[in-house]
Design an enzyme around this catalytic site. Sequence first.
Site, short mmCIF file in Angstrom:
data_model
loop_
_atom_site.label_atom_id
_atom_site.label_comp_id
_atom_site.label_asym_id
_atom_site.label_seq_id
_atom_site.Cartn_x
_atom_site.Cartn_y
_atom_site.Cartn_z
N HIS A 1 -2.60 3.17 -5.70
CA HIS A 1 -3.15 1.90 -5.22
C HIS A 1 -3.46 0.94 -6.37
CE1 HIS A 1 -4.60 -0.35 -1.79
NE2 HIS A 1 -5.70 -0.69 -2.45
N ARG B 1 -1.11 -1.90 -6.72
CA ARG B 1 -1.32 -3.08 -5.85
C ARG B 1 -2.20 -4.10 -6.58
NH1 ARG B 1 -0.91 -4.59 -0.33
NH2 ARG B 1 -2.78 -5.44 0.64
N HIS C 1 -2.94 -9.49 4.25
CA HIS C 1 -4.39 -9.68 4.39
C HIS C 1 -4.70 -10.68 5.50
CE1 HIS C 1 -5.13 -8.26 0.00
NE2 HIS C 1 -5.20 -7.26 0.86
N TYR D 1 -8.68 -7.86 -5.12
CA TYR D 1 -7.68 -7.29 -6.02
C TYR D 1 -7.57 -8.05 -7.33
CZ TYR D 1 -6.15 -4.29 -2.24
OH TYR D 1 -6.12 -3.33 -1.25
N ARG E 1 0.86 -1.17 0.00
CA ARG E 1 0.00 0.00 0.00
C ARG E 1 0.90 1.23 0.00
NH1 ARG E 1 -1.83 -3.58 3.98
NH2 ARG E 1 -3.87 -4.53 3.55
N LYS F 1 -2.68 -1.73 7.63
CA LYS F 1 -4.12 -1.45 7.73
C LYS F 1 -4.76 -2.22 8.87
CE LYS F 1 -8.28 -1.56 4.83
NZ LYS F 1 -8.81 -1.87 3.48
#
Length: 312
Positions: free
Chosen positions: A247, A250, A281, A290, A148, A173
């Site tokens: 982004h 990514r 994640h 994604y 990120r 995150k």
Amino acid sequence: MNDFPQMLASKLEDYIELRRSLGYAFRKQAATLRVFLRYVEDSETMGPLTQDMAIAFALSADGSGNCRARRYAVLRRFAEYLSVYDTRTETLDPHVLPRSRAVTPPRILNDVELAALMTESRHVSPHSEQRGQTLETLVGLLASTGLRSGEALRLDRADVDLVEGVLQVRRTKFRKDRLVPVHATTLNALRAYALVRDSAFPISRCQAFFVSLRGSRLSSAALYTAFHKACALAGLEGNSARAMRPHDLRHRFVVARLAAWHRENLDVQALLPLLATYLGHVRYSDTAYYVTGTAELLGLVAQRAFGEGGVS
């Protein structure tokens, strides 16, 4: 005497601290609330926080309708907290300024487009080699690791092992740290950037790995400004429904990695947990977000599923 802004400032900081104590990073929301405080101070309102005030604040923002909706939503939740201390606070209607759920698909650059973007990144500031190399290195890092942009900007020098080629990614995150190994070519680019940075600033002014023209940590706003300029120079802005974002790189990383695994005839399902861990994640479904069905990826999947000759 108008005591409303002073009371608001105190309760606003208490609320931010409360949310963070519950495990939320709460960076963007805190910034929005502090902008609201400045809005109240500049307008010299006597209070209390009302529906009309919240709407006026939300609509004062530049940007999309969703940007204004996010502002309103942050303020609406804060109003619930504030009402405990200021009973005059109005209950804000949750149906005002709803967010659009339509998600514009990311722009997945092909190899030629990515190369053009990196080339033009060097030219965003003709008078500063350091600024151009900062952006070029960041674009390459985001594309090759799927970090990120905020994670990359928060890297300190101590987080980047220029010998072993491993990044220590902190404050993600999901408030977890992780180790991210990088490819040898990425490591070489990071080493080259560090030499340019240290030549420009022999005495470091901060611990950041990526620095601005003043030697301070590069900000998100500065990255976005330079990134959009590089996209325009590379001719990448005219063919998309919306402007590219850092982004999007990514998304590209995930698609490129899946395509590579399919080309190598590897067991992609078995490798997905590794990809999710690499990206930071918690759930595989986060990684699935994604996965964009590019023509190349869909073609590779179909080829493996049905063979060279297609569906029989």
